[in-house]
Design a protein around this motif. Structure first.
Motif, mmCIF file in Angstrom:
data_model
loop_
_atom_site.group_PDB
_atom_site.id
_atom_site.type_symbol
_atom_site.label_atom_id
_atom_site.label_comp_id
_atom_site.label_asym_id
_atom_site.label_seq_id
_atom_site.Cartn_x
_atom_site.Cartn_y
_atom_site.Cartn_z
ATOM 1 N N ILE A 124 0.864 -1.178 0.000
ATOM 2 C CA ILE A 124 0.000 0.000 0.000
ATOM 3 C C ILE A 124 0.902 1.231 0.000
ATOM 4 C CG2 ILE A 124 -1.787 1.255 1.271
ATOM 5 C CD1 ILE A 124 -2.787 -1.462 0.454
ATOM 6 N N VAL A 125 0.568 2.221 -0.843
ATOM 7 C CA VAL A 125 1.312 3.482 -0.878
ATOM 8 C C VAL A 125 0.446 4.540 -0.197
ATOM 9 C CG1 VAL A 125 2.434 5.212 -2.336
ATOM 10 C CG2 VAL A 125 2.339 2.827 -3.085
ATOM 11 N N GLU A 126 1.002 5.172 0.827
ATOM 12 C CA GLU A 126 0.306 6.252 1.532
ATOM 13 C C GLU A 126 0.955 7.574 1.135
ATOM 14 O OE1 GLU A 126 0.829 5.063 5.589
ATOM 15 O OE2 GLU A 126 -0.919 3.761 5.532
ATOM 16 N N TRP A 127 0.152 8.487 0.629
ATOM 17 C CA TRP A 127 0.628 9.787 0.147
ATOM 18 C C TRP A 127 0.260 10.870 1.149
ATOM 19 C CZ3 TRP A 127 2.527 10.296 -5.023
ATOM 20 C CH2 TRP A 127 2.432 9.137 -5.788
ATOM 21 N N THR A 128 1.209 11.739 1.483
ATOM 22 C CA THR A 128 0.921 12.901 2.324
ATOM 23 C C THR A 128 1.701 14.093 1.781
ATOM 24 O OG1 THR A 128 2.710 12.313 3.851
ATOM 25 C CG2 THR A 128 0.496 11.595 4.441
ATOM 26 N N ILE A 129 1.235 15.271 2.135
ATOM 27 C CA ILE A 129 1.953 16.503 1.812
ATOM 28 C C ILE A 129 2.344 17.114 3.146
ATOM 29 C CG2 ILE A 129 1.811 18.787 0.759
ATOM 30 C CD1 ILE A 129 -0.244 17.613 -1.190
ATOM 31 N N ASN A 130 3.659 17.309 3.347
ATOM 32 C CA ASN A 130 4.112 17.826 4.640
ATOM 33 C C ASN A 130 3.868 19.332 4.742
ATOM 34 O OD1 ASN A 130 6.268 19.148 3.349
ATOM 35 N ND2 ASN A 130 7.758 17.569 3.880
ATOM 36 N N GLU A 131 4.239 19.904 5.892
ATOM 37 C CA GLU A 131 3.985 21.329 6.137
ATOM 38 C C GLU A 131 4.743 22.252 5.197
ATOM 39 O OE1 GLU A 131 7.073 19.574 8.618
ATOM 40 O OE2 GLU A 131 4.949 19.180 8.631
ATOM 41 N N LYS A 132 5.794 21.752 4.555
ATOM 42 C CA LYS A 132 6.547 22.548 3.573
ATOM 43 C C LYS A 132 6.020 22.358 2.155
ATOM 44 C CE LYS A 132 10.820 22.569 6.219
ATOM 45 N NZ LYS A 132 12.243 22.243 6.221
ATOM 46 N N GLY A 133 4.948 21.558 2.001
ATOM 47 C CA GLY A 133 4.352 21.346 0.687
ATOM 48 C C GLY A 133 5.007 20.244 -0.133
ATOM 49 N N LYS A 134 5.897 19.472 0.481
ATOM 50 C CA LYS A 134 6.567 18.368 -0.218
ATOM 51 C C LYS A 134 5.746 17.098 -0.094
ATOM 52 C CE LYS A 134 10.538 20.421 -1.211
ATOM 53 N NZ LYS A 134 11.158 20.461 -2.499
ATOM 54 N N VAL A 135 5.721 16.318 -1.177
ATOM 55 C CA VAL A 135 5.002 15.045 -1.177
ATOM 56 C C VAL A 135 5.872 13.993 -0.507
ATOM 57 C CG1 VAL A 135 4.014 13.235 -2.639
ATOM 58 C CG2 VAL A 135 3.764 15.639 -3.288
ATOM 59 N N GLU A 136 5.260 13.219 0.403
ATOM 60 C CA GLU A 136 5.963 12.137 1.087
ATOM 61 C C GLU A 136 5.198 10.837 0.850
ATOM 62 O OE1 GLU A 136 6.130 13.336 5.167
ATOM 63 O OE2 GLU A 136 7.756 14.759 4.808
ATOM 64 N N LEU A 137 5.931 9.759 0.643
ATOM 65 C CA LEU A 137 5.331 8.445 0.434
ATOM 66 C C LEU A 137 5.742 7.504 1.543
ATOM 67 C CD1 LEU A 137 6.129 7.893 -3.355
ATOM 68 C CD2 LEU A 137 4.061 8.836 -2.359
ATOM 69 N N GLU A 138 4.799 6.670 1.985
ATOM 70 C CA GLU A 138 5.067 5.588 2.920
ATOM 71 C C GLU A 138 4.580 4.313 2.270
ATOM 72 O OE1 GLU A 138 6.232 5.093 6.220
ATOM 73 O OE2 GLU A 138 7.019 7.122 6.069
ATOM 74 N N PHE A 139 5.344 3.263 2.379
ATOM 75 C CA PHE A 139 4.938 1.967 1.857
ATOM 76 C C PHE A 139 4.680 1.034 3.029
ATOM 77 C CE2 PHE A 139 7.418 3.931 -1.456
ATOM 78 C CZ PHE A 139 6.732 3.611 -2.606
ATOM 79 N N ARG A 140 3.557 0.320 2.980
ATOM 80 C CA ARG A 140 3.266 -0.663 4.022
ATOM 81 C C ARG A 140 2.692 -1.914 3.370
ATOM 82 N NH1 ARG A 140 -2.277 -0.622 5.474
ATOM 83 N NH2 ARG A 140 -3.335 1.239 4.758
ATOM 84 N N LYS A 141 2.836 -3.002 4.064
ATOM 85 C CA LYS A 141 2.354 -4.282 3.559
ATOM 86 C C LYS A 141 0.854 -4.403 3.815
ATOM 87 C CE LYS A 141 6.467 -5.811 2.560
ATOM 88 N NZ LYS A 141 6.917 -5.919 1.226
ATOM 89 N N ARG A 142 0.152 -5.012 2.881
ATOM 90 C CA ARG A 142 -1.270 -5.301 3.057
ATOM 91 C C ARG A 142 -1.389 -6.486 4.013
ATOM 92 N NH1 ARG A 142 -5.762 -4.368 -0.267
ATOM 93 N NH2 ARG A 142 -4.332 -3.531 -1.800
ATOM 94 N N LEU A 143 -2.276 -6.372 4.999
ATOM 95 C CA LEU A 143 -2.481 -7.462 5.947
ATOM 96 C C LEU A 143 -3.382 -8.525 5.338
ATOM 97 C CD1 LEU A 143 -3.060 -5.572 9.310
ATOM 98 C CD2 LEU A 143 -1.026 -6.805 8.573
ATOM 99 N N THR A 144 -3.043 -9.764 5.582
ATOM 100 C CA THR A 144 -3.868 -10.879 5.133
ATOM 101 C C THR A 144 -4.488 -11.539 6.359
ATOM 102 O OG1 THR A 144 -2.077 -12.497 5.281
ATOM 103 C CG2 THR A 144 -2.302 -11.312 3.195
ATOM 104 N N GLU A 145 -5.406 -12.495 6.121
ATOM 105 C CA GLU A 145 -6.000 -13.187 7.266
ATOM 106 C C GLU A 145 -4.950 -13.963 8.042
ATOM 107 O OE1 GLU A 145 -6.488 -15.766 3.658
ATOM 108 O OE2 GLU A 145 -7.309 -13.814 4.069
#
Length: 79
Positions: free
Chosen positions: A29-50
């Motif tokens: 999963i890619v999580e997109w955020t824009i920080n307080e300086k207006g820069k785009v930041e990406l976080e990658f996390r694994k999808r949870l399975t059962e």
């Protein structure tokens, strides 16, 4: 610096050097955020399975793991 192209449906490719370094896979999963300086930041996390979830919750009541898997695949609510 590594660059990629943005395609007509706003899709792009994560370069292999980066994928290997941060060990992402097609289910990440890619999580997109824009920080307080207006820069785009990406976080990658694994999808949870059962398999990841089973065993995390301690439950006093009896449960059936086969039924849990069937219900999760159909998107049914627990009552």
């Amino acid at each position: 610096m590594i660059t990629t192209k943005l395609y007509n449906r706003y899709q792009t490719v994560i370069p292999s050097e980066i994928r290997k370094k941060i060990s992402v896979d097609p289910d990440s999963i890619v999580e997109w955020t824009i920080n307080e300086k207006g820069k785009v930041e990406l976080e990658f996390r694994k999808r949870l399975t059962e398999k990841d979830i089973i065993g995390l919750i301690k439950q006093e009541l009896p449960y059936n793991s086969v039924e849990i898997k069937k219900r999760s695949g159909r998107g049914l609510d627990w009552e």
